[in-house]
Design an enzyme around this catalytic site. Structure first.
Site, PDB file in Angstrom:
ATOM      1  CG  ASP A   1      -1.928   1.066   1.327  1.00  0.00           C
ATOM      2  OD1 ASP A   1      -2.931   1.084   0.595  1.00  0.00           O
ATOM      3  OD2 ASP A   1      -1.691   1.945   2.185  1.00  0.00           O
TER       4      ASP A   1
ATOM      5  CG  HIS B   1      -5.921  -2.840   0.031  1.00  0.00           C
ATOM      6  ND1 HIS B   1      -5.257  -2.337  -1.072  1.00  0.00           N
ATOM      7  CD2 HIS B   1      -5.471  -2.118   1.103  1.00  0.00           C
ATOM      8  CE1 HIS B   1      -4.448  -1.363  -0.696  1.00  0.00           C
ATOM      9  NE2 HIS B   1      -4.548  -1.216   0.614  1.00  0.00           N
TER      10      HIS B   1
END
Length: 315
Positions: A108, A291
């Site tokens: 991320d 994610h």
């Protein structure tokens, strides 16, 4: 014994004008460093499944809470969180341990920092492994300006910049609920809701999908953010346009061997169509997850990383 109690104890390391809370494993493997860089709203604890496996495989594992997170320094100036400072912290860590270079792994926002670090300090990065966030080409317009045109003023990247302090206060007020609601998997597709997504998550009573971690593990994140607040970490977003300017004169092509790991169900980040143009020595792996890749699929991530690192060893 649980993952939580097995997690390394931190030490505070002074680098680049700040102090970082650093977790280490595999100190007996000095000379073979690998640095793991978390994303948002995460913590070094996000790598709890990778740390012991990498140490066992012969790596000196170095996992900082980056500035703005955990017990690391949280400077008050927004510009203290630009890519020069964030990459400078990682260079400071290498210098602290006496390393010329290291393997860097990012997820991320941590991936954004690893890509930027590799551009700004190519001689200090041996290999790059990034999860979720591919290389972001610079483009003709600053990133926030571009996002505002495409996604509008309520898009959370834009909102964080155009309405400073608003989201920070709401997330601080609803820390437990926000973190419970964001760390989910198998979230059913729903139409976009009006308003700002992160504020909506902080105020939603009933989360969608399934939790990706136990209550005990989630408490590690909750305790950290209740102590630090969210402003330092959100300030990373407030430097995207500054980063765009800082990278103006930098060679945009990364030559180091790189591994990109995507989650096929990741709704937060789009796959890059130009990745191999800017990172010609990249290998790409897709995993069946969302994610939070290294927490959702820890065994698969560990296996992929170790196999790739073994393949990339230069004899």
């Amino acid at each position: 014994m649980s993952i939580t109690t097995d997690f390394p104890k931190p030490t505070m390391v002074a680098v680049n004008g700040v102090e970082l809370e650093v977790f280490e494993a595999g100190q007996e493997n000095v000379g073979n460093p690998i640095v793991l860089c978390h994303g948002w709203p995460e913590h070094a604890f996000s790598w709890r499944y990778q740390i012991p496996v990498l140490a066992e495989a012969g790596y000196h594992v170095i996992v900082p809470n980056q500035r703005g997170y955990g017990n690391s320094s949280c400077p008050s100036e927004v510009s203290s969180y630009d890519i020069e400072h964030l990459s400078g912290d990682l260079i400071g860590l290498l210098d602290h341990y006496g390393y010329e270079d290291a393997i860097f792994v990012g997820h991320d926002w941590g991936a954004m920092v690893v890509w930027g670090l590799t551009l700004l300090h190519p001689d200090r990065v041996n290999k790059a492994i990034n999860l979720s966030l591919p290389y972001q080409e610079r483009g003709e317009k600053p990133w926030i300006e571009f996002m505002e045109e495409i996604f509008g003023e309520d898009f959370y990247f834009v909102h964080f910049n155009r309405q400073p302090g608003v989201a920070d206060a709401i997330l601080d007020k609803n820390t437990s609920r926000f973190l419970r609601n964001i760390f989910r998997k198998n979230v059913p597709p729903v139409p976009p809701q009006p308003g700002m997504m992160m504020i909506n998550l902080a105020e939603t009573e009933t989360p969608l999908g399934e939790a990706i971690m136990s209550d005990g593990d989630l408490d590690v994140f909750i305790s950290a953010y209740k102590a630090s607040g969210f402003t330092g970490s959100i300030n990373w977003y407030r430097n995207l346009d500054r980063n765009w300017h800082l990278l103006a004169g930098v060679n945009p092509v990364i030559q180091q061997p790189a591994l990109m790991i995507y989650g096929n169900r990741d709704t937060a980040v789009a796959k890059s169509e130009t990745l191999s143009t800017f990172v010609p020595n990249v290998d790409v792996i897709n995993l069946d997850c969302g994610h939070w890749i290294q927490q959702e699929k820890p065994e698969e991530v560990n296996r992929v990383i170790l196999k790739w690192l073994t393949k990339k060893v230069v004899i």
